[in-house]
Each structure stands twice: as structure tokens, then as C-alpha cells.
Design a protein around this motif. Sequence first.
Motif, short mmCIF file in Angstrom:
data_model
loop_
_atom_site.label_atom_id
_atom_site.label_comp_id
_atom_site.label_asym_id
_atom_site.label_seq_id
_atom_site.Cartn_x
_atom_site.Cartn_y
_atom_site.Cartn_z
N GLN A 1 0.58 -7.79 10.87
CA GLN A 1 -0.26 -7.63 9.65
C GLN A 1 -0.95 -8.95 9.22
O GLN A 1 -1.31 -9.24 7.92
CB GLN A 1 0.81 -7.14 8.75
CG GLN A 1 1.17 -5.63 8.87
CD GLN A 1 2.25 -4.96 7.86
OE1 GLN A 1 2.11 -5.06 6.79
NE2 GLN A 1 3.28 -4.52 8.46
N GLN B 1 1.77 -10.82 3.59
CA GLN B 1 2.49 -12.03 2.97
C GLN B 1 4.16 -11.84 3.12
O GLN B 1 4.77 -12.66 3.25
CB GLN B 1 2.41 -12.10 1.52
CG GLN B 1 1.09 -12.55 0.84
CD GLN B 1 0.51 -12.41 -0.38
OE1 GLN B 1 1.37 -11.40 -0.87
NE2 GLN B 1 -0.38 -13.33 -0.94
N GLU C 1 -4.76 -0.52 7.73
CA GLU C 1 -4.39 -1.38 8.81
C GLU C 1 -3.92 -0.42 9.92
O GLU C 1 -2.71 -0.31 10.38
CB GLU C 1 -3.41 -2.33 8.80
CG GLU C 1 -3.56 -3.48 7.61
CD GLU C 1 -3.15 -4.72 7.46
OE1 GLU C 1 -2.25 -5.05 8.68
OE2 GLU C 1 -3.28 -5.35 6.91
N LYS D 1 6.07 -7.87 -5.01
CA LYS D 1 4.90 -7.94 -5.53
C LYS D 1 3.95 -8.72 -4.37
O LYS D 1 2.77 -9.02 -4.53
CB LYS D 1 4.54 -8.75 -6.61
CG LYS D 1 5.22 -8.04 -7.73
CD LYS D 1 5.15 -8.54 -9.20
CE LYS D 1 5.72 -7.68 -10.19
NZ LYS D 1 5.80 -8.53 -11.54
N LEU D 2 4.45 -8.77 -3.07
CA LEU D 2 3.74 -9.65 -2.09
C LEU D 2 2.92 -8.36 -1.39
O LEU D 2 3.38 -7.15 -1.14
CB LEU D 2 4.42 -10.04 -1.06
CG LEU D 2 5.46 -11.36 -1.51
CD1 LEU D 2 6.34 -11.90 -0.58
CD2 LEU D 2 4.68 -12.48 -2.28
N SER D 3 1.68 -8.96 -0.75
CA SER D 3 1.16 -8.12 0.30
C SER D 3 1.65 -7.76 1.37
O SER D 3 2.74 -8.61 1.82
CB SER D 3 -0.62 -8.58 0.49
OG SER D 3 -0.16 -9.63 1.36
N GLY D 4 1.52 -6.67 2.40
CA GLY D 4 1.81 -6.50 3.63
C GLY D 4 2.02 -7.96 4.41
O GLY D 4 3.12 -8.06 4.99
N ASN E 1 -4.89 -12.68 4.27
CA ASN E 1 -3.78 -11.97 3.55
C ASN E 1 -3.77 -12.36 2.02
O ASN E 1 -3.89 -13.26 1.67
CB ASN E 1 -2.60 -12.23 4.25
CG ASN E 1 -2.31 -11.80 5.50
OD1 ASN E 1 -1.97 -12.83 6.45
ND2 ASN E 1 -2.36 -10.79 6.13
N GLY E 2 -3.83 -11.00 1.27
CA GLY E 2 -3.43 -11.09 -0.03
C GLY E 2 -4.92 -11.31 -0.98
O GLY E 2 -4.85 -11.47 -2.16
N1 LIG Z 1 2.78 -4.27 -6.69
C1 LIG Z 1 2.11 -5.35 -7.11
N2 LIG Z 1 2.53 -6.10 -8.18
C2 LIG Z 1 2.01 -7.20 -8.22
N3 LIG Z 1 1.13 -8.09 -7.34
C3 LIG Z 1 0.78 -7.43 -6.56
C4 LIG Z 1 1.46 -6.12 -6.12
N4 LIG Z 1 0.69 -5.76 -4.95
C5 LIG Z 1 -0.08 -6.58 -4.48
N5 LIG Z 1 0.01 -7.57 -5.37
C6 LIG Z 1 -0.79 -8.76 -5.33
O1 LIG Z 1 -2.08 -8.73 -5.26
C7 LIG Z 1 -2.71 -9.43 -4.17
C8 LIG Z 1 -3.62 -8.65 -3.35
O2 LIG Z 1 -2.73 -7.69 -2.66
P1 LIG Z 1 -3.22 -6.71 -1.29
O3 LIG Z 1 -2.02 -5.95 -0.98
O4 LIG Z 1 -4.28 -5.88 -2.01
O5 LIG Z 1 -3.87 -7.70 -0.23
P2 LIG Z 1 -4.31 -7.47 1.25
O6 LIG Z 1 -5.88 -8.18 1.28
O7 LIG Z 1 -4.31 -6.00 1.41
O8 LIG Z 1 -3.43 -8.37 1.95
P3 LIG Z 1 -2.74 -8.01 3.33
O9 LIG Z 1 -3.90 -8.49 4.41
O10 LIG Z 1 -1.71 -9.13 3.40
O11 LIG Z 1 -2.25 -6.60 3.52
C9 LIG Z 1 -1.80 -10.34 -3.63
O12 LIG Z 1 -1.75 -11.69 -4.15
C10 LIG Z 1 -0.30 -9.64 -3.71
O13 LIG Z 1 0.64 -10.54 -4.02
#
Ligand SMILES: Nc1ncnc2c1ncn2[C@@H]1O[C@H](COP(=O)(O)OP(=O)(O)OP(=O)(O)O)[C@@H](O)[C@H]1O
Length: 551
Positions: A171, A146, A455, A141-144, A333-334
Motif C-alpha cells: 500500500q 501510513q 487499491e 487516523k492514519l491512511s492505509g 500516501n496520505g
Molecule cells: N478517520 C480519520 N480521522 C482523521 N484523519 C484521517 C482519517 N482518515 C484519514 N485521515 C487523514 O487524512 C489524510 C488523507 O488520508 P487518505 O486515507 O484519504 O489518504 P490516501 O491518499 O488514500 O493514502 P494511502 O495512499 O496511504 O491510502 C491523511 O493525512 C490521514 O492521516
Amino acid sequence: MIVIEDLWYTYPGRNEPTLRGIDLTIEEGEFVLITGPTGCGKSTLLKMLNGIIPHESGGEMTGKVNINDVNTADSCMMDLAQLTGLVFQNPDDQIFSTVVEDEIAFGPENLCFSKSEIDRRVLDSLEMVGMSDHRYAQTSKLSGGQKQRICIASMLAMMPGILVLDEPISQLDPKGAADVMHTIRELNRKLDLTIVLVEHRLHEIAHLVDRIVVMDEGKIVLDAPISKAFEHIGLFHSLGLRIPETVELFHRLGYDRLPLLVDDALDMLGKQSGCNTVPLYESSDYPNEQCNRGDPVISITDVWFGYEKDTMVLKGIDLDIHEGERVALMGTNGSGKSTLLLHLSAMLKPDKGSVEIMGIDTGSKGPYSFASKVGLVFQNPDLMLFCDSVEEEVRFAPSNLGLEDPVQMAGNALESMSILDLRLDPPQALSRGQRLRTAVASVLSVQPKLMLLDEPTTGQDKLHIEQMMEHFVKNDNTLVFCTHDVETAIRYATRIVVMNEGTVLADGDSRGVFKDVEVLERASLKQPCAMQIARSLGLDAFCVDELVEIL
Ligand SMILES: Nc1ncnc2c1ncn2[C@@H]1O[C@H](COP(=O)(O)OP(=O)(O)OP(=O)(O)O)[C@@H](O)[C@H]1O
Ligand SMILES: Nc1ncnc2c1ncn2[C@@H]1O[C@H](COP(=O)(O)OP(=O)(O)OP(=O)(O)O)[C@@H](O)[C@H]1O
């Protein structure tokens, strides 16, 4: 600590060697940056350092790789893992635990540390990468960005003598990248940790390293201490590599000494008489590209979304995107950028509010309904590649959608992403940058009205980033792309949307957004070096070209 002699390596199934006679010696405690054009063999060389090649890879290797006097070919991977910790280019290739804490504890557990020592290492390494709040989070569930931080933390927790990192900050948001790199530099200095790092973003880290090794076509073409490396600036230019803006600026101004940091650059300019008296340019003097306010291609109204019911990731987003706009989504990030992008292709549906793509509400439609109009490239291109050859991959969408001339359409896309010569290669046997361009070509081939790229600059050298973006500019594509690359955003985006904790923090042209220091601070962004220098001198310039002209 590392001695490589006359190293040649050919992957199984390839006729030509990828590494062609590498000689490299790295002393204990050195911090070495390896860079070079996409596909030149950097990741392949790193895989030599922990024994993935030859032990896992097959193929043909000649020459010698010694780590601490141990010949890697004669040793086993278990033993090599204790000497060398490798942070992979793609976090998904590395992470295998379901919970963050377990991922980081795995290494220290296998090194048989006590429970209290393992706990300490988990906590310390999470803190070093700014992820303390995510100790019990699920890795899926982390973003890329993270995930990338967790991969770095899991290696820091083992504290190997040699830390090898393959594009570890590709990233990360600019502030996160600076913080993580600073931490790595501290460890290098305090613990005499040997660091070997591959990165295209060398403009952000050159000032931290001791030495730069430049590769091209499987060979080392430059190996120099950082203080001397940019004396060979012509080589960096000819290979299409990025260099720090301070270096480029002073080179263009005709200086022999080329500073790596903004403060040094300002010191040098301060000695120049008169530079503070250059009159201020008005923003309006610049040919600031106006957004093409055509029909809205996307209308987002009060969108709320959470992957889990009680945690909202998007919190009331309102946004219209018009034909011909090139919108960069930026932020920590996130902060929700990828999640928003997935809504723009109907891959995700809002919990509340609405998304309209070319006037059609996504609520009742699947992503396939928009497949010929919207092209989405994921943050991890590997999730999109499944065919046996690059050409099949790129032809798949036009064939599948029954379009008129799939072969011609694929040919055009291959050419515009500069991968025509790779068309017969299996996508999984390409470098990261080549795989990303294949993924972009595979959606570009249907000539969608809207391109969504998550990205698109990761793993790419400057030349290929420019070629890709110039293609979108030339074709007047409507483009929405997530990026942490401030220079690319300023140069190519007609509009920047800055996200923060699921909301839109700022929305405007790049010049306006990047002047707002408070917004940048909250979104973990930084002004590019040329802009920092210009503003310290009281000048209104955003990039090296403009600053050179003024100075
Ligand atoms: N499949 C998932 N299930 C639960 N939570 C998620 C899921 N994917 C992302 N998240 C959470 O949603 C939030 C936003 O994630 P997202 O990937 O949209 O961020 P981002 O801005 O694109 O980040 P990055 O710059 O690291 O790519 C984060 O807190 C992440 O932990
Ligand atoms: N598993 C593989 N099988 C066959 N060829 C491969 C394999 N992995 C990489 N190659 C080839 O080896 C060359 C070098 O790839 P490598 O990943 O080392 O490049 P790189 O310099 O790290 O590129 P990037 O900057 O895009 O990450 C590429 O031309 C690629 O096609």
C-alpha cells in the motif's frame, strides 16, 4: 538460521493441506523473497516462522521448523517473538495502540530496554519509514499506507535477528516503497539481519534481494539466487507472476543476460549500434484510448473536507467523471485519495462544496440511496466481509436490494472474479487476494453503474490483476480506483488524477501525466522502467510491448 524440513500443514476445517512438503534453509544475513500466485500458501509459510502456526492456529502440522536451532513447535510464542519479527499483511491486524509512539515503543518496552534506548529506537525507526512527523498521531487516523509504514517501524524498533515481512509495500506509494525497501536492504547488509519477504511487487524489489523462492499450490517450485532466477522466466509467466520490466524487455529482445536495473539495461543497450538513432515516435501514433465523454456520472465542485475542523484533507477539489471513464487516483500516501473516493459513494459529505452522483446531490442522501448504482470496495476488504460463505457474501447485495435474480447475478460476479471454486468457503479463511476478489464480486453482483475500488491490486498476482481490469474494460464500466501501481494505471486507466496534499496536482491521460517529471516527483510517483529506458534512448514508448516494437 531457518531450517524447514518436509513441512505439511492443513488448516482446521480444510480437507486438503495448504503446505505440501516444504523444504527450505535460510542462512543468517540472507535476503530472501518469496513469491507465487494468490492463495499458494505464502502467508501460511510466514506464520510458521514466528510460531502463529501451530501455537495459535490449530490444524494439522507435520515436519519441522527450526529457528536458530529452536523447534518452533516445542517453543513458546514469547520466545519466538524475540527471534523473529513478523510484519503482517494487513496493518489493522497488527496495530493495537491508539498512538503511533506507543505502538512502536511496545516491542522495545517488552524487551526491557532503558527509557532513553526506547526513545532512540522509536525516533530512528520512524525516520527509517518516513513517518517522523506522525510520532504523536492517533493510529486510527492514519491512511492505509501510513499504517503500513508504522507496522514496519514497530518491527524495526525491536531489531529481531530475523525480519519477516508479508507484503510490506503493497500500500506504499512508489517512492515510499523504494525508500523503505532501501532501508531494509541497508539493515540487512550492515547488521547481517536475515530478511524473509513475501511480495507480489517483485518488479520493484528483485534487484535488492539475494534469492527468490517461488511457491505454487503449497510447494516450492523454484529456489534460485537472484542472478539465476529469471533464467526460468517461463515459470514466472506460466504462474502469472510479475517480473521486472527490464527482464521482460531483454528476454523479448532475445538477450541471455537479463538486467534488473534501468542503468544496467541502458549500459547493455548502449553497446548496441544504432539504437539511439531510431526515429522518435509521435504520441499521436499510438492508439491512445480517448476518454468516452458521455454524461457526467460524478460532478465534484469545490469540495473541502476535514476529519477534524482545523485540518482540511480535501482542499477545493473540482472534478467531473464521465460515463465509461476509468480514472486512476494516484499520489503520495496520505494525500487524500481514499477520502475523495468515500465522497463519491456518499459515505462522506463535503464540509463545503458539492458532490453529485448521477445528478443527485449527496448532501441530503445517505450511501444506501446509491447502493444499486455505486459499488465501493474499501482498501481493507475485511471490513466488507461478514457472511458465512463467499457465495452468500456475493448474493447479499442483490438479495437485499430486491433485485430480480440474485442467484444468477451472484454467479456471474463469482465467475468474473474467478472465485467460483471458492463459493462455499468462509471468506475469512481465504488468502488476502482471494478476499479482495470476493469483496469486489460482492459489489459487482448488483452491476452498479459506477465502481469505486480502493487499491484493487494489493495482494494480487499479475494474472488476477489483468483478469479483473479486463473485465471492467470489456464491460465498459465507469471505474474510479486508487492505486500506487503505475504499470496497471498506465495500461488500464483512460485518465489519471494525481493528488497532492488534498488538491488535484494533475489530471489527464496517462501518457501526458507520466511524462511530467515534476508532477511525478511531487506525487512520489515514478515512471515505469520501460518508459525510463525509452526516454533515455530518446524514444516515445510507455510499456515493454511498445519498446520491443520500436527496438
Ligand atoms: N478517520 C480519520 N480521522 C482523521 N484523519 C484521517 C482519517 N482518515 C484519514 N485521515 C487523514 O487524512 C489524510 C488523507 O488520508 P487518505 O486515507 O484519504 O489518504 P490516501 O491518499 O488514500 O493514502 P494511502 O495512499 O496511504 O491510502 C491523511 O493525512 C490521514 O492521516
Ligand atoms: N484461516 C484459514 N482457514 C482455512 N484456510 C485458510 C486460512 N487461511 C488461509 N487459508 C487457505 O490457505 C491457502 C493459502 O492462503 P495464504 O494466505 O497462505 O495464501 P497467499 O499465498 O499468502 O495468498 P495472497 O497472495 O493472496 O496473500 C488459501 O487457499 C486459503 O484459502
